[in-house]
Design an enzyme around this catalytic site. Structure first.
Site, mmCIF file in Angstrom:
data_model
loop_
_atom_site.group_PDB
_atom_site.id
_atom_site.type_symbol
_atom_site.label_atom_id
_atom_site.label_comp_id
_atom_site.label_asym_id
_atom_site.label_seq_id
_atom_site.Cartn_x
_atom_site.Cartn_y
_atom_site.Cartn_z
ATOM 1 N N CYS A 65 0.691 -1.132 0.416
ATOM 2 C CA CYS A 65 -0.172 0.085 0.145
ATOM 3 C C CYS A 65 0.795 1.068 -0.138
ATOM 4 O O CYS A 65 0.130 2.034 -0.244
ATOM 5 C CB CYS A 65 -0.851 -0.194 1.070
ATOM 6 N N GLY A 66 1.964 1.257 0.741
ATOM 7 C CA GLY A 66 2.666 2.836 0.397
ATOM 8 C C GLY A 66 3.345 2.505 -1.010
ATOM 9 O O GLY A 66 3.457 3.958 -1.132
#
Length: 236
Positions: A65-66
């Site tokens: 997600c980052g």
């Protein structure tokens, strides 16, 4: 009684099938005929998923997600297009596969990476009030049912937080609900002008207008504001 209905029903089915075939043939004929004028009729249809994930790099892995959020910010905010898988590979230099698979990338990993491409990464501790004064979108870390998840906060308005989520798409979260899941940290990417036409600013005209006014006043290209609406102490 069944013998009474057998013949009429069968005739009805045959007739109905014939009508469907005729209708299909007629529709196909109409479409083909439209090309005779030299301008084929083409209608672009966007799915609900396409709309929901518009201008977002979707995460491909549980731990990415980052990377996907940062790829979104770079692509649509600064015109730097780095695919998620390539971003993962290049950020892995600052961590280890074991740590990343278990916990994902950290803000510090992102800071180190953006410095390799000539940008600066800064972390700030702020309250929700600061989100109403953002001049550029920022990355934040939310805790969703015990799962740490990076998203982009585009702006806040009327008690609502507008988010670009690499897992769930574009969404709006009530400020009270957002506060319960947010740790108060934001990560800003600085170092070059944020695109005035960025789709991440589509619901927030303040930055674009200020940049244009600044450019006109100075007779130069638009330049970013130093504070970006983040007025609290810098973390890193």
């Amino acid at each position: 009684m069944s013998g009474f209905f057998r013949f009429p029903v069968s005739r009805f089915v045959v007739a109905l099938a014939g009508c469907i075939l005729c209708a299909a043939g007629h529709a196909q004929s109409s479409i083909d005929t439209s090309t005779l004028v030299g301008v084929p009729l083409v209608k672009s249809i966007r799915s609900m998923r396409d709309i929901r994930y518009s201008h977002i790099v979707s995460q491909q892995y549980d731990y990415s997600c980052g990377a996907a959020a940062l790829a979104t910010l770079l692509r649509y905010g600064y015109g730097i297009d780095i695919p998620e898988t390539e971003l993962i590979r290049r950020m892995m230099v600052f961590s280890t596969p074991e740590v990343v698979v278990k916990n994902g990338f950290s803000m510090l990993d992102m800071k180190k990476f953006v410095e390799t491409i000539g940008l600066r990464g800064r972390g700030f501790r702020v309250n929700t009030e600061a989100l109403y004064h953002l001049q550029i979108p920022v990355l934040v870390l939310m805790n969703i049912d015990g799962y740490e998840h990076f998203v982009i906060v585009k702006h806040a308005e009327d008690g609502r937080i507008f988010i670009a989520d690499p897992a769930l798409g574009n969404r709006i979260v009530l400020e009270g609900d957002f506060s319960k899941t947010w740790n108060g940290l934001v990560f800003a990417v600085l170092g070059k002008p944020f695109r005035e036409d960025s789709p991440l600013l589509q619901d927030n005209e303040s930055l674009a207008l200020k940049l244009r006014a600044n450019a006109l006043a100075n007779g130069t290209a638009a330049t970013p504001f130093v504070e970006y609406g983040l007025i609290k102490a810098e973390l890193f």
